[in-house]
Design an enzyme around this catalytic site. Structure first.
Site, PDB file in Angstrom:
ATOM      1  N   ALA A   1       5.183   6.228  -1.117  1.00  0.00           N
ATOM      2  CA  ALA A   1       5.540   7.512  -0.518  1.00  0.00           C
ATOM      3  C   ALA A   1       6.583   7.392   0.580  1.00  0.00           C
ATOM      4  CB  ALA A   1       4.286   8.204   0.017  1.00  0.00           C
ATOM      5  N   GLU A   2       6.335   6.519   1.558  1.00  0.00           N
ATOM      6  CA  GLU A   2       7.253   6.440   2.708  1.00  0.00           C
ATOM      7  C   GLU A   2       8.573   5.780   2.328  1.00  0.00           C
ATOM      8  OE1 GLU A   2       2.958   6.347   3.940  1.00  0.00           O
ATOM      9  OE2 GLU A   2       4.192   5.188   2.549  1.00  0.00           O
TER      10      GLU A   2
ATOM     11  N   ASN B   1       9.907   6.074  -0.616  1.00  0.00           N
ATOM     12  CA  ASN B   1      10.611   7.115  -1.369  1.00  0.00           C
ATOM     13  C   ASN B   1      11.341   8.082  -0.436  1.00  0.00           C
ATOM     14  OD1 ASN B   1       9.367   5.940  -3.573  1.00  0.00           O
ATOM     15  ND2 ASN B   1       7.827   7.546  -3.791  1.00  0.00           N
TER      16      ASN B   1
ATOM     17  N   TYR C   1       0.781  -0.746  -8.541  1.00  0.00           N
ATOM     18  CA  TYR C   1       0.077   0.360  -9.180  1.00  0.00           C
ATOM     19  C   TYR C   1       0.601   0.546 -10.591  1.00  0.00           C
ATOM     20  CZ  TYR C   1       3.517   4.281  -8.537  1.00  0.00           C
ATOM     21  OH  TYR C   1       4.588   5.134  -8.587  1.00  0.00           O
TER      22      TYR C   1
ATOM     23  N   TYR D   1      -4.728   1.624  -9.118  1.00  0.00           N
ATOM     24  CA  TYR D   1      -4.242   0.840  -7.994  1.00  0.00           C
ATOM     25  C   TYR D   1      -4.761  -0.599  -8.064  1.00  0.00           C
ATOM     26  CZ  TYR D   1      -2.890   5.190  -5.610  1.00  0.00           C
ATOM     27  OH  TYR D   1      -2.304   6.380  -5.270  1.00  0.00           O
TER      28      TYR D   1
ATOM     29  N   ARG E   1      -4.055  -2.912  -5.112  1.00  0.00           N
ATOM     30  CA  ARG E   1      -3.350  -3.135  -3.858  1.00  0.00           C
ATOM     31  C   ARG E   1      -4.235  -3.698  -2.753  1.00  0.00           C
ATOM     32  NH1 ARG E   1      -1.503   3.014  -2.660  1.00  0.00           N
ATOM     33  NH2 ARG E   1      -0.392   2.045  -0.925  1.00  0.00           N
TER      34      ARG E   1
ATOM     35  N   ASN F   1      -0.895  13.825   2.178  1.00  0.00           N
ATOM     36  CA  ASN F   1      -0.946  12.924   1.024  1.00  0.00           C
ATOM     37  C   ASN F   1      -2.313  12.298   0.793  1.00  0.00           C
ATOM     38  OD1 ASN F   1       1.226  12.749  -0.690  1.00  0.00           O
ATOM     39  ND2 ASN F   1       2.326  11.228   0.495  1.00  0.00           N
TER      40      ASN F   1
ATOM     41  N   ASP G   1       7.207  13.608  -2.184  1.00  0.00           N
ATOM     42  CA  ASP G   1       8.024  12.808  -1.260  1.00  0.00           C
ATOM     43  C   ASP G   1       9.425  13.393  -1.127  1.00  0.00           C
ATOM     44  OD1 ASP G   1       5.817  11.086  -1.183  1.00  0.00           O
ATOM     45  OD2 ASP G   1       6.588   9.904  -2.855  1.00  0.00           O
TER      46      ASP G   1
END
Length: 324
Positions: free
Chosen positions: A34-35, A37, A88, A103, A105, A166, A265
């Site tokens: 997300a960040e 992107n 992912y 996921y 992670r 989110n 995003d």
């Protein structure tokens, strides 16, 4: 001045086309999160952006960094260390079959990093904006503390802070998410969410989401994305922006999606860009919604188009022919 985004970049593995994970004999490789992107989108719009994270000191970690560098994102504050990059798996939806994410992670380099490892003073020197999302504190107590210290450092530097709620229920439960995000939102100047997330985390009615947030936090702006699902590949998207008691709602777009991932995003990046450029309430809402729409036409996590392309769509100047 510079925008800082903070979070985890992951290796994304996707079966070709619309194959299910159980059918896959190969995977398409991309990098995103997300960040990250948002950082790529803002860099494409011409903003100076830095991404703060941690990746393993190996070829996979370097490939993730290179994916950002080639898009113009500053990666000098990405730590090297830890044992693995988060992964992912994405199974694309089609027609009446929903997409899905698996996921892998746990114990990633970023999730295992400590807040004390980051040079916050250097990170926010020359920066005037921090963006984070609710995905990052969901990764564990260490990641939560990284966000908390980043916010404190950003406040000390006089930077604006934006937060995208989110919520991901595969990462944490809504009770824990509501408690943690309720605290972290106190740092934020700009809140980005959708009505369903606000209702799910805080118990507000969806139609009262903006008023609920405005009553509890002194946000400078609240942006709510909007999505109506017709099928896994056809959505209607739009958004609204609230500021100083006023509301602006964008037009809505019915989009046949090449990619479902990353629309939120792109919307967040559009909100940040519009606010930074002082577009005004209506223009910012329209720009953010256009960004979301266009992202769904781009395969991969990141939106790869210019600010002018989004502005043209927002202003109704789009042409569906071939530009020659």
């Amino acid at each position: 001045m510079r925008v800082v985004t903070l979070g985890e970049i992951m290796l994304r593995l996707t079966p070709p086309g619309v194959l299910r994970l159980g059918q896959a004999e190969s995977f398409e490789v991309q990098y995103g999160g997300a960040e990250a992107n948002v950082a790529v989108a803002l860099a494409n719009f011409g903003e100076e952006t830095s991404f703060v994270s941690a990746v393993p000191a190996n070829a996979v970690g370097q490939a993730a960094i290179d994916s950002l560098r080639r898009r113009g994102v500053d990666t000098r504050f990405v730590l090297r260390g830890g044992s693995r990059l988060g992964i992912y798996f994405l199974e694309r939806g089609v027609s009446q079959r929903a997409g899905g994410v698996v996921y892998d992670r746990a114990d990633s380099a970023f999730a295992c990093s400590e807040a004390s490892q980051y040079d916050w003073e250097a990170i926010f020197r020359g920066a005037d904006w921090l963006h984070f999302t609710g995905i990052t504190p969901a990764l564990g107590e260490r990641a939560e503390e990284v966000v908390r210290q980043a916010c404190a450092a950003a406040k000390k530097a006089g930077a604006t802070i934006s937060c995208d709620l989110n919520f991901r229920n595969k990462l944490w439960d809504k009770e824990r998410a509501g408690a943690v995000m309720g605290e972290l939102l106190s740092f934020a100047d700009v809140c980005i969410a959708n009505e369903h997330q606000v209702a799910e985390l805080f118990g507000a009615k969806e139609e009262d989401a903006a008023a609920y947030l405005a009553d509890r936090y002194p946000f400078r702006a609240i942006a709510l994305s909007k999505r109506r699902t017709i099928s896994a590949t056809v959505n209607v998207v739009g958004g609204s922006l609230y500021r100083e008691g006023k509301k602006a709602a964008s037009r809505e777009y019915q989009v046949e999606m090449a990619e479902r991932i990353g629309g939120g995003d792109a919307f967040a990046a559009g909100v940040i860009y519009g606010l930074r450029k002082h577009f005004g309430l209506q223009k910012t809402a329209e720009f953010a919604a256009a960004c979301c729409c266009l992202k769904h036409t781009v395969v991969g996590d990141c939106c790869l188009f210019s600010a002018k392309e989004a502005e043209d769509l927002a202003e109704g100047k789009n042409s569906f022919g071939v530009r020659r």
